[in-house]
Design an enzyme around this catalytic site. Structure first.
Site, mmCIF file in Angstrom:
data_model
loop_
_atom_site.group_PDB
_atom_site.id
_atom_site.type_symbol
_atom_site.label_atom_id
_atom_site.label_comp_id
_atom_site.label_asym_id
_atom_site.label_seq_id
_atom_site.Cartn_x
_atom_site.Cartn_y
_atom_site.Cartn_z
ATOM 1 N N GLY A 137 -5.944 -4.758 -2.737
ATOM 2 C CA GLY A 137 -4.958 -5.006 -4.052
ATOM 3 C C GLY A 137 -4.124 -3.066 -3.572
ATOM 4 O O GLY A 137 -4.337 -2.284 -3.285
ATOM 5 N N GLU A 195 -2.661 -15.551 2.619
ATOM 6 C CA GLU A 195 -1.507 -15.149 3.548
ATOM 7 C C GLU A 195 -0.847 -16.455 3.425
ATOM 8 O O GLU A 195 -1.714 -17.076 3.426
ATOM 9 C CB GLU A 195 -1.244 -14.487 4.765
ATOM 10 C CG GLU A 195 -2.088 -12.885 4.963
ATOM 11 C CD GLU A 195 -1.329 -11.974 4.492
ATOM 12 O OE1 GLU A 195 0.170 -11.903 4.769
ATOM 13 O OE2 GLU A 195 -1.086 -10.979 3.757
ATOM 14 N N LYS A 246 -13.246 -4.664 10.337
ATOM 15 C CA LYS A 246 -13.646 -4.084 9.316
ATOM 16 C C LYS A 246 -15.765 -3.477 9.599
ATOM 17 O O LYS A 246 -15.497 -2.302 9.400
ATOM 18 C CB LYS A 246 -13.654 -4.319 7.911
ATOM 19 C CG LYS A 246 -12.098 -4.408 7.475
ATOM 20 C CD LYS A 246 -11.880 -5.055 6.058
ATOM 21 C CE LYS A 246 -11.019 -5.614 5.358
ATOM 22 N NZ LYS A 246 -10.666 -6.743 4.784
ATOM 23 N N ILE A 258 -12.761 1.147 -2.290
ATOM 24 C CA ILE A 258 -14.021 1.514 -2.350
ATOM 25 C C ILE A 258 -14.612 2.842 -1.635
ATOM 26 O O ILE A 258 -14.354 2.573 -0.020
ATOM 27 C CB ILE A 258 -15.365 0.221 -2.152
ATOM 28 C CG1 ILE A 258 -14.905 -0.924 -2.867
ATOM 29 C CG2 ILE A 258 -17.033 0.902 -2.282
ATOM 30 C CD1 ILE A 258 -15.730 -2.289 -2.511
ATOM 31 N N VAL A 286 -12.062 -0.563 5.256
ATOM 32 C CA VAL A 286 -12.316 -1.106 4.801
ATOM 33 C C VAL A 286 -12.920 -0.898 3.113
ATOM 34 O O VAL A 286 -13.070 0.299 2.756
ATOM 35 C CB VAL A 286 -13.900 -0.407 5.839
ATOM 36 C CG1 VAL A 286 -14.889 -1.135 4.542
ATOM 37 C CG2 VAL A 286 -13.656 -0.666 7.102
ATOM 38 N N ASP A 339 -10.311 -10.451 9.726
ATOM 39 C CA ASP A 339 -10.289 -9.178 9.265
ATOM 40 C C ASP A 339 -11.558 -9.121 9.018
ATOM 41 O O ASP A 339 -11.786 -7.651 9.277
ATOM 42 C CB ASP A 339 -9.696 -9.555 8.157
ATOM 43 C CG ASP A 339 -9.625 -8.661 6.645
ATOM 44 O OD1 ASP A 339 -8.943 -7.896 7.425
ATOM 45 O OD2 ASP A 339 -10.518 -8.335 5.807
ATOM 46 N N VAL A 393 0.887 -1.174 -0.029
ATOM 47 C CA VAL A 393 0.292 -0.316 -0.084
ATOM 48 C C VAL A 393 1.257 1.288 0.259
ATOM 49 O O VAL A 393 0.946 2.664 -0.475
ATOM 50 C CB VAL A 393 -1.275 -0.406 1.341
ATOM 51 C CG1 VAL A 393 -1.608 1.230 1.604
ATOM 52 C CG2 VAL A 393 -1.861 -0.903 0.877
HETATM 53 N N1 HSE Z 1 -7.060 -9.337 3.538
HETATM 54 C C1 HSE Z 1 -7.375 -8.607 2.937
HETATM 55 C C2 HSE Z 1 -8.633 -9.106 1.907
HETATM 56 C C3 HSE Z 1 -6.750 -7.694 2.403
HETATM 57 O O1 HSE Z 1 -8.450 -9.745 1.394
HETATM 58 O O2 HSE Z 1 -9.657 -8.719 1.927
HETATM 59 C C4 HSE Z 1 -7.601 -5.764 2.456
HETATM 60 O O3 HSE Z 1 -7.935 -5.999 3.400
#
Ligand code: HSE
Length: 403
Positions: A297, A185, A200, A131, A127, A196, A12
């Site tokens: 991305g 990962e 969010k 977008i 988040v 994750d 990023v």
């Molecule tokens: N690991 C997260 C996903 C990356 O797959 O959405 C983006 O936050």
């Protein structure tokens, strides 16, 4: 000329530097001022990088440089990102971030410091990647009570589920494929177990309610137990399975969860495949909105970080008013008290299961894909009601149905 620092020169962070360079003219026109990167903070060696002369491993250079007004934090994780962000805000610099873990964990405190110091802490990229979702919630629909959000906010799990549905892959094969493509990962736990997505939705819930929603209180179920049989059951009722992060305000109570859900093919979110994210928002005045795009991305995420940098310069000398108040006692409804419809898969003698369940639910529907197993579609009922009705039955699995 505005000077910024970028902390973390990974995917990023390098995207932020790239956009600020490649879109310099557009950004300068928008802002009526040039933005230049003065430092890149990273402990790794980038001696062959075109921006090598900007790279430093000394955080204090950024902290003590009065020319730096805005810092982009793209380090990820809590430490040292939390400590660095706090020091920067306290010293009167604005910070923008893609770090969902940090915002979900310490956002309330960091936003308060930003307000006290008349600077900004912005997190559009935390988040949904590229977008726009934070700004629409904060600004565009600010005149609404946001009553519900249902979103696909994790690209990795959406890719895995898409592969299971579109290409008939098993969970394990789809995960391996996602790892080979660099989406998942090596340790995929945070994505596949829903952590994750949980962070969010905690951010969206805090923003929508104005109160700090602790992600530890959000019921979180991942997709690692979704099987090819579950896919077949869903297909039988013209549906797919998506990992859905939900926030709801009902009868003045807040409810939030992350769990796999059966989504009818006629729902707009059902067609969101691969690593894309999609977020449905209901405002009490605007009604239904839908946000769709690349949820992860390099450049999509960096695009949101850069928008925050631009906003921080525009707002220079003022705070945007974003604050997460403490959560009111009893405002959050426990998972068990939430009403959902479910698909319940039961194993054993099908005729016996039907006899036992026919009167347990209102007009139950049955789906069959193999011998000695059947799925029941229930009416909406609380999770604790469902648990007590199922207590003596041979339950294989329960999956929520998104209604
Ligand atoms: N690991 C997260 C996903 C990356 O797959 O959405 C983006 O936050």
């Amino acid at each position: 000329m505005g000077k910024v620092a970028v902390m973390g020169y990974g995917v990023v962070g390098s995207g932020v530097v790239e956009i600020l360079h490649d879109n310099k003219d557009t950004i300068t026109k928008t802002l009526n001022e040039e933005i230049d990167v003065k430092y890149i903070l990273d402990i790794r060696d980038f001696s062959n990088d075109p921006y090598a002369d900007l790279v430093t491993n000394d955080f204090n250079k950024i902290l003590n440089d009065d020319e730096i007004d805005v810092v982009a934090e793209a380090m990820g994780g809590l430490n040292p990102a939390y400590n660095f962000t706090k020091q920067l805000l306290l010293s009167g610099k604005s910070v923008v971030t893609s770090n969902k873990e940090l915002v979900a964990t310490h956002g309330a405190e960091l936003l308060k410091i930003a307000q006290e110091k008349n600077v900004n802490y912005m997190f559009e990229a935390s988040v949904g990647g590229g977008i726009p979702i934070i700004r629409p919630l904060m600004n565009c629909i600010a005149g609404n009570v946001v009553t519900e959000i249902d979103g696909i906010v994790n690209g990795t799990t959406n890719y895995i589920l898409s592969q299971m549905f579109k290409n008939g892959k098993s969970f394990d094969d789809a995960l391996k494929d996602a790892q080979e493509k660099g989406y998942a990962e090596k340790d995929p736990t945070a994505d596949v177990e829903g952590y994750d997505a949980c962070r969010k939705i905690a951010i969206l819930a805090s923003l929508s309610s104005g109160q700090t929603v602790d992600y530890n209180q959000i019921k979180t179920i991942g997709i690692s137990k979704i099987t090819s049989d579950d896919v077949k059951y869903a297909e039988k009722i013209n549906s797919v399975i998506k990992l859905i992060a939900t926030f709801k305000i009902e009868n003045n109570k807040l409810y939030s969860s992350v769990q796999p859900a059966i989504v009818g093919n006629d729902c707009p979110i059902a067609v969101i495949d691969d690593v894309y994210n999609g977020i449905m928002v209901k405002g009490n005045m605007v009604q239904d909105l839908m946000f769709y795009g690349r949820g992860a991305g390099k450049l999509p995420t960096a695009s949101a970080v850069v928008a925050d940098i631009i906003d921080c310069f525009k707002l220079s000398g003022t705070n945007n008013g974003c604050i997460f108040e403490p959560l009111e006692a009893d405002f959050m409804r426990p998972y068990e008290e939430n009403k959902e419809a479910f698909m319940v898969i039961l194993s054993g003698n099908v005729a016996e299961i039907k006899t036992k369940t026919e009167n347990l639910f209102v007009n139950p529907e049955y789906i069959s894909i193999k011998d000695n197993e059947i799925a029941v579609i229930t009416n909406e009922l609380t999770v604790s009601e469902l648990e007590s009705k199922l207590s003596d039955l041979p339950v294989v699995k329960k999956i929520k149905i998104l209604r």
